[in-house]
Write a protein that holds these residues in place. Structure first.
Motif, PDB file in Angstrom:
ATOM      1  N   MET A   1       0.849  -1.166   0.000  1.00 51.75           N
ATOM      2  CA  MET A   1       0.000   0.000   0.000  1.00 51.75           C
ATOM      3  C   MET A   1       0.891   1.223   0.000  1.00 51.75           C
ATOM      4  O   MET A   1       1.905   1.257   0.651  1.00 51.75           O
ATOM      5  CB  MET A   1      -0.883  -0.006   1.251  1.00 51.75           C
ATOM      6  CG  MET A   1      -1.700   1.233   1.402  1.00 51.75           C
ATOM      7  SD  MET A   1      -2.832   1.206   2.802  1.00 51.75           S
ATOM      8  CE  MET A   1      -1.758   1.677   4.123  1.00 51.75           C
ATOM      9  N   GLY A   2       0.508   2.202  -0.671  1.00 47.37           N
ATOM     10  CA  GLY A   2       1.239   3.452  -0.678  1.00 47.37           C
ATOM     11  C   GLY A   2       0.395   4.517  -1.338  1.00 47.37           C
ATOM     12  O   GLY A   2      -0.533   4.228  -2.079  1.00 47.37           O
ATOM     13  N   VAL A   3       0.735   5.739  -1.052  1.00 46.88           N
ATOM     14  CA  VAL A   3       0.007   6.862  -1.636  1.00 46.88           C
ATOM     15  C   VAL A   3       0.794   7.358  -2.839  1.00 46.88           C
ATOM     16  O   VAL A   3       1.987   7.645  -2.741  1.00 46.88           O
ATOM     17  CB  VAL A   3      -0.178   7.987  -0.600  1.00 46.88           C
ATOM     18  CG1 VAL A   3      -0.813   9.206  -1.229  1.00 46.88           C
ATOM     19  CG2 VAL A   3      -1.029   7.486   0.567  1.00 46.88           C
ATOM     20  N   GLU A   4       0.139   7.429  -3.961  1.00 53.80           N
ATOM     21  CA  GLU A   4       0.742   7.963  -5.185  1.00 53.80           C
ATOM     22  C   GLU A   4       1.316   9.346  -4.891  1.00 53.80           C
ATOM     23  O   GLU A   4       0.710  10.142  -4.180  1.00 53.80           O
ATOM     24  CB  GLU A   4      -0.334   8.039  -6.278  1.00 53.80           C
ATOM     25  CG  GLU A   4       0.081   8.756  -7.527  1.00 53.80           C
ATOM     26  CD  GLU A   4       1.174   8.049  -8.295  1.00 53.80           C
ATOM     27  OE1 GLU A   4       2.014   8.743  -8.878  1.00 53.80           O
ATOM     28  OE2 GLU A   4       1.176   6.797  -8.310  1.00 53.80           O
ATOM     29  N   SER A   5       2.495   9.612  -5.431  1.00 56.93           N
ATOM     30  CA  SER A   5       3.196  10.861  -5.115  1.00 56.93           C
ATOM     31  C   SER A   5       2.353  12.103  -5.400  1.00 56.93           C
ATOM     32  O   SER A   5       2.452  13.094  -4.683  1.00 56.93           O
ATOM     33  CB  SER A   5       4.529  10.934  -5.852  1.00 56.93           C
ATOM     34  OG  SER A   5       4.329  10.885  -7.246  1.00 56.93           O
ATOM     35  N   SER A   6       1.511  12.053  -6.403  1.00 55.77           N
ATOM     36  CA  SER A   6       0.686  13.224  -6.718  1.00 55.77           C
ATOM     37  C   SER A   6      -0.388  13.487  -5.654  1.00 55.77           C
ATOM     38  O   SER A   6      -0.960  14.574  -5.605  1.00 55.77           O
ATOM     39  CB  SER A   6       0.033  13.079  -8.091  1.00 55.77           C
ATOM     40  OG  SER A   6      -0.825  11.950  -8.113  1.00 55.77           O
ATOM     41  N   TYR A   7      -0.661  12.501  -4.780  1.00 56.67           N
ATOM     42  CA  TYR A   7      -1.649  12.672  -3.720  1.00 56.67           C
ATOM     43  C   TYR A   7      -1.010  12.929  -2.358  1.00 56.67           C
ATOM     44  O   TYR A   7      -1.717  13.098  -1.359  1.00 56.67           O
ATOM     45  CB  TYR A   7      -2.563  11.450  -3.619  1.00 56.67           C
ATOM     46  CG  TYR A   7      -3.513  11.329  -4.777  1.00 56.67           C
ATOM     47  CD1 TYR A   7      -4.693  12.064  -4.806  1.00 56.67           C
ATOM     48  CD2 TYR A   7      -3.239  10.489  -5.838  1.00 56.67           C
ATOM     49  CE1 TYR A   7      -5.575  11.962  -5.865  1.00 56.67           C
ATOM     50  CE2 TYR A   7      -4.108  10.372  -6.918  1.00 56.67           C
ATOM     51  CZ  TYR A   7      -5.271  11.115  -6.921  1.00 56.67           C
ATOM     52  OH  TYR A   7      -6.138  11.009  -7.966  1.00 56.67           O
ATOM     53  N   ARG A   8       0.316  12.964  -2.308  1.00 58.63           N
ATOM     54  CA  ARG A   8       0.984  13.227  -1.034  1.00 58.63           C
ATOM     55  C   ARG A   8       0.725  14.662  -0.613  1.00 58.63           C
ATOM     56  O   ARG A   8       0.450  15.525  -1.413  1.00 58.63           O
ATOM     57  CB  ARG A   8       2.475  12.947  -1.154  1.00 58.63           C
ATOM     58  CG  ARG A   8       2.720  11.460  -1.299  1.00 58.63           C
ATOM     59  CD  ARG A   8       4.175  11.114  -1.250  1.00 58.63           C
ATOM     60  NE  ARG A   8       4.313   9.683  -1.580  1.00 58.63           N
ATOM     61  CZ  ARG A   8       5.326   9.182  -2.220  1.00 58.63           C
ATOM     62  NH1 ARG A   8       6.335   9.941  -2.571  1.00 58.63           N
ATOM     63  NH2 ARG A   8       5.360   7.897  -2.480  1.00 58.63           N
ATOM     64  N   LYS A   9       0.813  14.866   0.680  1.00 58.15           N
ATOM     65  CA  LYS A   9       0.558  16.190   1.294  1.00 58.15           C
ATOM     66  C   LYS A   9      -0.915  16.569   1.251  1.00 58.15           C
ATOM     67  O   LYS A   9      -1.264  17.730   1.415  1.00 58.15           O
ATOM     68  CB  LYS A   9       1.392  17.298   0.641  1.00 58.15           C
ATOM     69  CG  LYS A   9       2.866  17.029   0.553  1.00 58.15           C
ATOM     70  CD  LYS A   9       3.531  17.273   1.857  1.00 58.15           C
ATOM     71  CE  LYS A   9       5.042  17.136   1.657  1.00 58.15           C
ATOM     72  NZ  LYS A   9       5.754  17.019   2.872  1.00 58.15           N
ATOM     73  N   THR A  10      -1.793  15.585   1.024  1.00 57.23           N
ATOM     74  CA  THR A  10      -3.233  15.856   1.010  1.00 57.23           C
ATOM     75  C   THR A  10      -3.925  15.316   2.254  1.00 57.23           C
ATOM     76  O   THR A  10      -5.117  15.538   2.439  1.00 57.23           O
ATOM     77  CB  THR A  10      -3.909  15.220  -0.223  1.00 57.23           C
ATOM     78  OG1 THR A  10      -3.815  13.793  -0.119  1.00 57.23           O
ATOM     79  CG2 THR A  10      -3.286  15.716  -1.513  1.00 57.23           C
ATOM     80  N   GLY A  11      -3.182  14.561   3.092  1.00 56.61           N
ATOM     81  CA  GLY A  11      -3.774  13.965   4.278  1.00 56.61           C
ATOM     82  C   GLY A  11      -4.241  12.534   4.059  1.00 56.61           C
ATOM     83  O   GLY A  11      -4.700  11.877   4.990  1.00 56.61           O
ATOM     84  N   LEU A  12      -4.126  12.045   2.834  1.00 51.83           N
ATOM     85  CA  LEU A  12      -4.601  10.701   2.536  1.00 51.83           C
ATOM     86  C   LEU A  12      -3.798   9.637   3.291  1.00 51.83           C
ATOM     87  O   LEU A  12      -4.368   8.696   3.848  1.00 51.83           O
ATOM     88  CB  LEU A  12      -4.546  10.440   1.033  1.00 51.83           C
ATOM     89  CG  LEU A  12      -5.084   9.096   0.551  1.00 51.83           C
ATOM     90  CD1 LEU A  12      -6.528   8.893   0.997  1.00 51.83           C
ATOM     91  CD2 LEU A  12      -4.975   9.001  -0.959  1.00 51.83           C
ATOM     92  N   GLY A  13      -2.484   9.788   3.336  1.00 47.69           N
ATOM     93  CA  GLY A  13      -1.651   8.832   4.066  1.00 47.69           C
ATOM     94  C   GLY A  13      -2.007   8.797   5.546  1.00 47.69           C
ATOM     95  O   GLY A  13      -2.101   7.738   6.155  1.00 47.69           O
ATOM     96  N   ARG A  14      -2.232   9.969   6.116  1.00 48.40           N
ATOM     97  CA  ARG A  14      -2.639  10.057   7.514  1.00 48.40           C
ATOM     98  C   ARG A  14      -3.972   9.347   7.731  1.00 48.40           C
ATOM     99  O   ARG A  14      -4.139   8.586   8.678  1.00 48.40           O
ATOM    100  CB  ARG A  14      -2.752  11.523   7.938  1.00 48.40           C
ATOM    101  CG  ARG A  14      -3.186  11.702   9.385  1.00 48.40           C
ATOM    102  CD  ARG A  14      -3.445  13.157   9.732  1.00 48.40           C
ATOM    103  NE  ARG A  14      -4.367  13.823   8.815  1.00 48.40           N
ATOM    104  CZ  ARG A  14      -5.700  13.643   8.803  1.00 48.40           C
ATOM    105  NH1 ARG A  14      -6.258  12.810   9.647  1.00 48.40           N
ATOM    106  NH2 ARG A  14      -6.457  14.292   7.940  1.00 48.40           N
ATOM    107  N   GLU A  15      -4.917   9.582   6.822  1.00 49.01           N
ATOM    108  CA  GLU A  15      -6.222   8.930   6.933  1.00 49.01           C
ATOM    109  C   GLU A  15      -6.092   7.411   6.859  1.00 49.01           C
ATOM    110  O   GLU A  15      -6.756   6.689   7.608  1.00 49.01           O
ATOM    111  CB  GLU A  15      -7.166   9.420   5.839  1.00 49.01           C
ATOM    112  CG  GLU A  15      -7.699  10.803   6.083  1.00 49.01           C
ATOM    113  CD  GLU A  15      -8.733  11.203   5.037  1.00 49.01           C
ATOM    114  OE1 GLU A  15      -9.612  10.371   4.724  1.00 49.01           O
ATOM    115  OE2 GLU A  15      -8.641  12.337   4.539  1.00 49.01           O
ATOM    116  N   LEU A  16      -5.266   6.928   5.944  1.00 48.98           N
ATOM    117  CA  LEU A  16      -5.087   5.483   5.811  1.00 48.98           C
ATOM    118  C   LEU A  16      -4.471   4.876   7.073  1.00 48.98           C
ATOM    119  O   LEU A  16      -4.925   3.834   7.550  1.00 48.98           O
ATOM    120  CB  LEU A  16      -4.208   5.168   4.597  1.00 48.98           C
ATOM    121  CG  LEU A  16      -4.853   5.384   3.242  1.00 48.98           C
ATOM    122  CD1 LEU A  16      -3.802   5.305   2.139  1.00 48.98           C
ATOM    123  CD2 LEU A  16      -5.955   4.374   3.004  1.00 48.98           C
TER     124      LEU A  16
END
Length: 67
Positions: A1-16
């Protein structure tokens, strides 16, 4: 699992990580392991992950397609 670089800094990783950390079916899990690129280490350290595992080493063997 990982967050695509274009979605980083959006809070998605934190939410996951919040979702995984608080999911009732995962409350009994004692150890979580992950693999990440060096630039992501500070992010995961905020969540309690460490990269100093003493003498433990990750090893990998990749089978060549013709084997």
């Amino acid at each position: 699992m990982g967050v695509e670089s274009s979605y980083r800094k959006t809070g998605l990783g934190r939410e996951l990580l919040e979702y995984i950390s608080n999911h009732p079916k995962l409350k009994a899990v004692y150890i979580f392991d992950l693999f990440c690129m060096p630039d992501l280490v500070p992010f995961y350290e905020k969540w309690g992950f460490v990269d100093n595992l003493g003498e433990v080493r990750c090893m990998r063997r990749i089978r060549k397609p013709h084997e």
